[in-house]
Design a protein around this motif. Sequence first.
Motif, mmCIF file in Angstrom:
data_model
loop_
_atom_site.group_PDB
_atom_site.id
_atom_site.type_symbol
_atom_site.label_atom_id
_atom_site.label_comp_id
_atom_site.label_asym_id
_atom_site.label_seq_id
_atom_site.Cartn_x
_atom_site.Cartn_y
_atom_site.Cartn_z
ATOM 1 N N LYS A 1 6.618 1.039 -5.157
ATOM 2 C CA LYS A 1 6.597 1.717 -3.858
ATOM 3 C C LYS A 1 7.304 0.821 -2.848
ATOM 4 O O LYS A 1 6.974 -0.363 -2.726
ATOM 5 N N TRP B 1 -1.741 -0.787 -1.597
ATOM 6 C CA TRP B 1 -0.906 0.409 -1.708
ATOM 7 C C TRP B 1 -0.910 1.210 -0.406
ATOM 8 O O TRP B 1 0.047 1.900 -0.093
ATOM 9 N N THR C 1 5.598 -0.908 3.454
ATOM 10 C CA THR C 1 6.617 -0.822 2.399
ATOM 11 C C THR C 1 8.039 -1.001 2.917
ATOM 12 O O THR C 1 8.973 -1.009 2.130
#
Length: 141
Positions: A17, A47, A52
């Motif tokens: 990701k 996550w 990201t």
Amino acid sequence: MPFLTRPDGATIYYEVKGAGGVPVLLISPGGMGSSIEKWDMMPFNPWKQLPTDQFTLIGMDQRNAGKSSGPIGEGWDTYSQDQLALLEHLDIEKCISFGSCIGPSYQFNLLKHAPEKFIAAVMLQPIGLSTHTTEEEKWEG
């Protein structure tokens, strides 16, 4: 779904990701059932909480956990070989390792075998330092 096939026939499920940021190998909690989905049980879920645009997150289900399968082999070393093979497969030269629960146990073995691959190691809530009911005396460390 992306899988990495190992020489012994094991198939290792993984996810990536983000792109272009510092690579982070996420080593999931969950004991021997260490899988990506186990992060949802944790107070800090990389996550969902690591940006990201700054980090490329790499996670995998360990052998015989989640969507991965394969023989256990030589214990910790087999898991380390899988983790290093995934980094090689993804052309990751150096990364941060980030683990929780059983993750730090995997991380120590990775650092023992390939310290040059890691910029840093973040170890959350490591297991193994409490007195167990089978111990006659308190462990002094």
